[in-house]
Design an enzyme around this catalytic site. Structure first.
Site, short mmCIF file in Angstrom:
data_model
loop_
_atom_site.label_atom_id
_atom_site.label_comp_id
_atom_site.label_asym_id
_atom_site.label_seq_id
_atom_site.Cartn_x
_atom_site.Cartn_y
_atom_site.Cartn_z
N SER A 43 -2.37 15.29 -2.80
CA SER A 43 -2.85 13.97 -3.32
C SER A 43 -4.27 13.56 -2.69
O SER A 43 -4.76 12.88 -3.14
CB SER A 43 -2.00 12.86 -2.62
OG SER A 43 -1.59 12.86 -1.26
N ASP A 351 -3.13 2.76 0.68
CA ASP A 351 -1.83 2.66 0.37
C ASP A 351 -0.72 2.97 1.27
O ASP A 351 0.36 3.05 1.09
CB ASP A 351 -1.35 3.12 -1.12
CG ASP A 351 -1.46 4.73 -1.06
OD1 ASP A 351 -1.97 5.11 0.03
OD2 ASP A 351 -1.16 5.38 -2.14
N HIS A 354 -3.06 7.16 1.37
CA HIS A 354 -4.37 7.71 1.05
C HIS A 354 -5.43 6.90 1.55
O HIS A 354 -5.31 5.70 1.79
CB HIS A 354 -4.11 8.02 -0.43
CG HIS A 354 -2.93 8.71 -0.84
ND1 HIS A 354 -1.87 7.89 -1.38
CD2 HIS A 354 -2.62 9.80 -1.04
CE1 HIS A 354 -0.92 8.66 -1.90
NE2 HIS A 354 -1.27 10.18 -1.46
#
Length: 386
Positions: A43, A351, A354
């Site tokens: 991610s 969040d 990240h």
């Protein structure tokens, strides 16, 4: 052979001369011309892979730059976006995204939740992607072959796919490994148990780099993994003793394992340089940049170096059951409770997992000139072997 003081000075001066001469020779060759980037990762560099396969990253992701969800688990751009910008290339389209994609300047095979080692669980069960690094390589290999078959049809296909020669001139970027560590912790493994399988993880990484080299890849830009022990989703879910928290609020045991992984990764890169004589491989120490950002964040305008911008509840504004953008059903209505903070640019973490766009920009600006690279070449010189 004995040296007197003057001899040592001469040798030292000569050594500095050689270093400066080497740098001058590299600079004299001019910047590299990378026609494309092929990215592999999780991610930290996913520009839409997981969203295409399992559903779009929901609002408020994308709010700070794109103005809408854009496949990234971030309020805006990622480090890979800034890397592409700096090389004069468009943002990378996710390989798995079939809508409106242009692969002329490369493709992104990264997906959120990906690991180097294949996982034995589903995404729903563990939160980790089935699209591990070996699967990303299979996708790349198939893309390499089939893109050239399709490109020969001409017309629009020729304008949407890379040329054959671009694959050997492209930059191959990697940012993966973080989830290999956290997946062990979330299975209740001890730090020693996680460290025990790191050599196997790195061996699989080495194999993939060799596989890409065998099909023509030559230029590699490899990020190490960041300070996992500074991420809210790790600190909130895995208990640690008070004495294991460092002075900046990070969990030392998890950061020590990350550094153990990085030490092994650097040795792996050194081995690859021996095994792949025509490859230019740059190892980038993003761990140091990220830890500096978190530990010294307030000096750089980040007033909340550990607390999550978009979340709900708890010490870090993070709840694993109610992620960024999460809603609860009250009195017949869906009510947003995991809302974003007013100014994401003051936060390092977006969040709980990240980084924010502002933090990603900070990281990019410190690695692009080669200050944290081995060899210390800037990004646009990454085609030169040391």
């Amino acid at each position: 052979m004995a040296f007197d003081g003057s001899s040592i000075i001469v040798v030292a001066i000569f050594g500095v001369f050689l270093v400066n001469l080497t740098s001058s020779l590299v600079l004299a060759k001019g910047p590299c011309q990378f026609p494309a980037i092929f990215n592999f990762g999780d991610s930290n560099s996913d520009t839409g892979g997981l969203s295409a396969a399992f559903g779009q990253a929901p609002p408020p992701n994308g709010m700070s730059y794109f103005g809408h969800p854009a496949g990234r688990y971030c309020d805006g751009r990622l480090v890979i976006d800034f890397l592409a910008e700096s090389l004069g290339l468009p943002y990378l389209s996710a390989f798995l995204d079939s809508l409106g994609t242009n692969f002329t300047h490369g493709a992104n095979f990264a997906t959120a939740g990906s690991t180097i080692r294949p996982q034995n669980t589903t995404l729903h069960q563990s939160g980790f992607s089935p699209i591990s690094l070996n699967v990303q390589f299979y996708e790349f290999h198939d893309f390499h072959v089939r893109s050239q078959i399709v490109r020969k049809r001409g017309g629009v296909y020729e304008t949407m796919l890379p040329k054959e020669e671009d694959f050997s001139s492209a930059l191959y970027t990697f940012d993966i490994g973080q989830n290999d560590l956290t997946s062990g912790y979330f299975l209740n493994m001890s730090v020693d148990e996680v460290k025990a399988y790191v050599p196997d993880v790195l061996n699989q990484f080495l194999t993939i780099i060799k596989d890409i080299y065998d099909v023509g890849g030559r230029y590699f830009w490899i990020h190490n993994t960041g300070p996992v022990g500074c991420l809210p989703y790790v600190m909130e879910r895995i208990p640690v003793l008070a004495g294991q928290i460092d002075r900046y609020g990070c969990a030392s045991p998890f950061n020590e394992v990350a550094q153990f992984f990085n030490h092994g990764l650097k040795k792996t890169v050194q081995q690859l340089r021996k095994d792949l004589p025509h490859a230019a491989i740059t190892y980038v120490d993003v761990y140091s940049v990220k830890y500096s950002l978190i530990s010294q964040g307030r000096n750089h305008g980040f007033n909340q170096p550990l607390r999550t911008c978009c979340g709900h509840g708890g010490k870090y504004n993070y709840n694993k059951n109610l992620g960024c953008g999460g809603k609860v059903h009250k009195q017949g209505k869906d009510v947003l409770v995991a809302a974003p903070c007013q100014d994401p640019s003051t936060h390092v973490n977006w969040d709980g997992v990240h980084f924010t766009e502002a933090a990603n920009r900070y990281i990019f600006e410190r690695i692009v000139d080669g200050s944290f690279s081995d060899p210390p070449h800037p990004l646009n010189m990454a085609c030169y072997r040391n």
